[in-house]
Design a protein around this motif. Structure first.
Motif, PDB file in Angstrom:
ATOM      1  N   MET A   1       0.860  -1.176   0.000  1.00  0.00           N
ATOM      2  CA  MET A   1       0.000   0.000   0.000  1.00  0.00           C
ATOM      3  C   MET A   1       0.894   1.223   0.000  1.00  0.00           C
ATOM      4  SD  MET A   1      -2.640  -1.347   2.957  1.00  0.00           S
ATOM      5  CE  MET A   1      -3.832  -0.027   2.720  1.00  0.00           C
ATOM      6  N   ILE A   2       0.753   2.045  -1.031  1.00  0.00           N
ATOM      7  CA  ILE A   2       1.632   3.199  -1.144  1.00  0.00           C
ATOM      8  C   ILE A   2       0.828   4.401  -1.606  1.00  0.00           C
ATOM      9  CG2 ILE A   2       2.328   2.799  -3.548  1.00  0.00           C
ATOM     10  CD1 ILE A   2       5.235   3.531  -2.556  1.00  0.00           C
ATOM     11  N   GLY A   3       1.275   5.591  -1.187  1.00  0.00           N
ATOM     12  CA  GLY A   3       0.609   6.837  -1.550  1.00  0.00           C
ATOM     13  C   GLY A   3       1.240   7.970  -0.778  1.00  0.00           C
ATOM     14  N   ARG A   4       0.776   9.179  -1.037  1.00  0.00           N
ATOM     15  CA  ARG A   4       1.348  10.310  -0.315  1.00  0.00           C
ATOM     16  C   ARG A   4       0.753  10.381   1.099  1.00  0.00           C
ATOM     17  NH1 ARG A   4      -1.068  15.951  -2.854  1.00  0.00           N
ATOM     18  NH2 ARG A   4      -3.244  15.305  -3.092  1.00  0.00           N
ATOM     19  N   PRO A   5       1.299  11.223   1.972  1.00  0.00           N
ATOM     20  CA  PRO A   5       0.812  11.289   3.349  1.00  0.00           C
ATOM     21  C   PRO A   5      -0.680  11.613   3.436  1.00  0.00           C
ATOM     22  CG  PRO A   5       2.903  12.445   3.143  1.00  0.00           C
ATOM     23  CD  PRO A   5       2.464  12.109   1.755  1.00  0.00           C
ATOM     24  N   VAL A  49       1.339  -4.653   3.469  1.00  0.00           N
ATOM     25  CA  VAL A  49       2.420  -3.805   3.960  1.00  0.00           C
ATOM     26  C   VAL A  49       1.968  -2.357   3.804  1.00  0.00           C
ATOM     27  CG1 VAL A  49       4.834  -3.142   3.783  1.00  0.00           C
ATOM     28  CG2 VAL A  49       4.154  -5.490   3.235  1.00  0.00           C
ATOM     29  N   ASP A  50       1.658  -1.725   4.937  1.00  0.00           N
ATOM     30  CA  ASP A  50       1.244  -0.318   4.953  1.00  0.00           C
ATOM     31  C   ASP A  50       2.501   0.540   5.044  1.00  0.00           C
ATOM     32  OD1 ASP A  50       0.048   2.158   5.310  1.00  0.00           O
ATOM     33  OD2 ASP A  50      -0.440   1.807   7.419  1.00  0.00           O
ATOM     34  N   THR A  51       2.827   1.259   3.978  1.00  0.00           N
ATOM     35  CA  THR A  51       4.065   2.039   3.945  1.00  0.00           C
ATOM     36  C   THR A  51       3.823   3.480   4.382  1.00  0.00           C
ATOM     37  OG1 THR A  51       3.766   2.706   1.632  1.00  0.00           O
ATOM     38  CG2 THR A  51       4.938   0.643   2.045  1.00  0.00           C
ATOM     39  N   LEU A  74       8.726  -1.542  -1.957  1.00  0.00           N
ATOM     40  CA  LEU A  74       8.317  -1.939  -3.305  1.00  0.00           C
ATOM     41  C   LEU A  74       9.378  -2.769  -4.016  1.00  0.00           C
ATOM     42  CD1 LEU A  74       6.363   1.025  -4.921  1.00  0.00           C
ATOM     43  CD2 LEU A  74       5.501  -1.123  -4.017  1.00  0.00           C
ATOM     44  N   SER A  75      10.595  -2.739  -3.510  1.00  0.00           N
ATOM     45  CA  SER A  75      11.658  -3.524  -4.131  1.00  0.00           C
ATOM     46  C   SER A  75      11.681  -4.956  -3.597  1.00  0.00           C
ATOM     47  CB  SER A  75      13.018  -2.865  -3.877  1.00  0.00           C
ATOM     48  OG  SER A  75      13.362  -2.922  -2.498  1.00  0.00           O
ATOM     49  N   GLN A  76      10.853  -5.233  -2.585  1.00  0.00           N
ATOM     50  CA  GLN A  76      10.790  -6.570  -2.009  1.00  0.00           C
ATOM     51  C   GLN A  76       9.911  -7.471  -2.878  1.00  0.00           C
ATOM     52  OE1 GLN A  76      12.827  -7.050   0.625  1.00  0.00           O
ATOM     53  NE2 GLN A  76      13.335  -4.878   0.427  1.00  0.00           N
ATOM     54  N   ASN A  77       9.655  -8.666  -2.395  1.00  0.00           N
ATOM     55  CA  ASN A  77       8.855  -9.636  -3.134  1.00  0.00           C
ATOM     56  C   ASN A  77       7.376  -9.268  -3.037  1.00  0.00           C
ATOM     57  OD1 ASN A  77       8.085 -11.913  -4.557  1.00  0.00           O
ATOM     58  ND2 ASN A  77       8.114 -13.228  -2.743  1.00  0.00           N
ATOM     59  N   VAL A  78       6.951  -8.348  -3.882  1.00  0.00           N
ATOM     60  CA  VAL A  78       5.585  -7.822  -3.844  1.00  0.00           C
ATOM     61  C   VAL A  78       4.770  -8.432  -4.978  1.00  0.00           C
ATOM     62  CG1 VAL A  78       4.180  -5.733  -4.070  1.00  0.00           C
ATOM     63  CG2 VAL A  78       6.318  -5.668  -2.775  1.00  0.00           C
ATOM     64  N   ASP A  79       3.570  -8.903  -4.658  1.00  0.00           N
ATOM     65  CA  ASP A  79       2.698  -9.512  -5.671  1.00  0.00           C
ATOM     66  C   ASP A  79       1.704  -8.525  -6.255  1.00  0.00           C
ATOM     67  OD1 ASP A  79       3.676 -12.244  -5.458  1.00  0.00           O
ATOM     68  OD2 ASP A  79       2.765 -12.248  -3.465  1.00  0.00           O
ATOM     69  N   VAL A  80       1.268  -7.540  -5.444  1.00  0.00           N
ATOM     70  CA  VAL A  80       0.291  -6.544  -5.879  1.00  0.00           C
ATOM     71  C   VAL A  80       0.619  -5.216  -5.222  1.00  0.00           C
ATOM     72  CG1 VAL A  80      -2.153  -5.885  -5.944  1.00  0.00           C
ATOM     73  CG2 VAL A  80      -1.533  -8.294  -6.114  1.00  0.00           C
ATOM     74  N   VAL A  81       0.496  -4.136  -5.968  1.00  0.00           N
ATOM     75  CA  VAL A  81       0.685  -2.788  -5.424  1.00  0.00           C
ATOM     76  C   VAL A  81      -0.660  -2.082  -5.370  1.00  0.00           C
ATOM     77  CG1 VAL A  81       1.741  -0.527  -5.773  1.00  0.00           C
ATOM     78  CG2 VAL A  81       3.042  -2.601  -6.274  1.00  0.00           C
ATOM     79  N   LEU A  82      -1.014  -1.583  -4.191  1.00  0.00           N
ATOM     80  CA  LEU A  82      -2.202  -0.742  -4.047  1.00  0.00           C
ATOM     81  C   LEU A  82      -1.749   0.708  -4.001  1.00  0.00           C
ATOM     82  CD1 LEU A  82      -4.340  -2.557  -1.286  1.00  0.00           C
ATOM     83  CD2 LEU A  82      -4.304  -2.946  -3.757  1.00  0.00           C
ATOM     84  N   TYR A  83      -2.107   1.461  -5.009  1.00  0.00           N
ATOM     85  CA  TYR A  83      -1.767   2.881  -5.067  1.00  0.00           C
ATOM     86  C   TYR A  83      -2.976   3.662  -4.563  1.00  0.00           C
ATOM     87  CZ  TYR A  83      -0.783   7.469  -7.152  1.00  0.00           C
ATOM     88  OH  TYR A  83      -0.591   8.808  -7.361  1.00  0.00           O
TER      89      TYR A  83
END
Length: 280
Positions: A1-5, A49-51, A74-83
């Motif tokens: 899970m990634i995004g701005r603050p 993974v809440d970043t 995101l450089s780890q073993n990630v299967d799906v990215v939630l933007y």
């Protein structure tokens, strides 16, 4: 899970798990390190993974470590990215930086438009054209839990088949990388942020020095709030110690609910201008 603050990633994770594992507040940098947590139902298992939110500029040691930890996730073993995006705020350089990091990942991506319970203000038009980059777009409200099940359906559809990585029955809570002291320190930090609001910048952290159960069953906690300036220390303590008492009381109530134990907190405040160089 990634995004701005403040895009609502932590609130979304808590909504998915139906349990609080990641602290939330209106302040930037509430999440300072990736929180790993496991969700499981009849369809399978997801390790989220809440970043921390991606910042426009990293000017101090803490900010640099926070941004680096998000990119490293995101450089780890990630299967799906939630933007995760917040349509109530205009797209800006900070959003573009988060999107740029997402673009680097080769994993399947889902664009999650959060805070759909808020109708105005909205800048949804600024995000609509970005949807062309994402085969899957889900509009959710982490606050009201709208479309959470739909989001889970889309995640499971992209995950590879395999055996469960975590024995969820052995876990005391869904969070995988929070020990007891870290969990307690995060709760205290959240209550400090919520009580202080805009009066205090993010320049504070919490260290739990001791955590023990007494013979009578009471959970005894000794903790320190560290801040970078004596002026901030005075704000945290408050007139006649009112603010620090409110922070301690709020933390105690939540911890008593979470642990089902009586909780005693010995909470003090210290000034350490160098804490951001070695702590989060």
């Amino acid at each position: 899970m990634i995004g701005r603050p403040n895009s609502g990633k932590s609130t979304l994770l808590n909504a998915i798990l139906k349990q609080k594992v990641s602290i939330t507040s209106p302040k930037p940098q509430t999440t300072r390190f990736p929180i790993q947590a496991v969700y499981e139902d009849a369809r399978g298992q997801i390790i989220f993974v809440d970043t921390p939110g991606i910042y426009e500029k990293s000017t101090d040691a803490l900010s640099k470590r926070i941004n680096a930890s998000s990119e490293d996730s995101l450089s780890q073993n990630v299967d799906v990215v939630l933007y995760v995006v917040d349509h109530t705020r205009e797209r800006d350089y900070e959003e573009n930086r988060a999107l740029g990091i997402v673009r680097k990942s080769k994993a399947p991506k889902i664009m999650v438009i959060n805070k759909t319970d808020i109708k105005k203000p909205t800048h949804i038009v600024q995000y609509k054209f970005m949807q062309d980059e994402f085969p899957t777009v889900v509009e959710v409200s982490a606050l009201t839990h709208a479309n959470i099940n739909l989001l889970l359906d889309e995640i499971f559809a992209l995950l590879p088949e395999g055996t469960p990585q975590i024995d969820i029955e052995t876990l005391a809570q869904p969070a995988l990388n929070l020990d007891s002291k870290t969990f307690v320190s995060e709760i205290i930090r959240e209550k400090a942020f919520l009580n202080l609001r805009k009066e205090l910048p993010y320049e504070m952290t919490v260290v739990v020095d001791d955590l023990a159960e007494r013979e009578n069953g009471t959970l005894a906690i000794t903790a320190r709030i560290l801040t970078s300036n004596d002026r901030y220390k005075a704000m945290i303590i408050g007139d006649h110690g009112v603010m620090i008492k409110e922070i301690g009381m709020a933390a105690r109530k939540e911890l008593e609910t979470a642990t089902n134990k009586h909780v005693y907190i010995d909470l003090t405040v210290e000034t350490d201008p160098h804490w951001m160089e070695y702590l989060t």
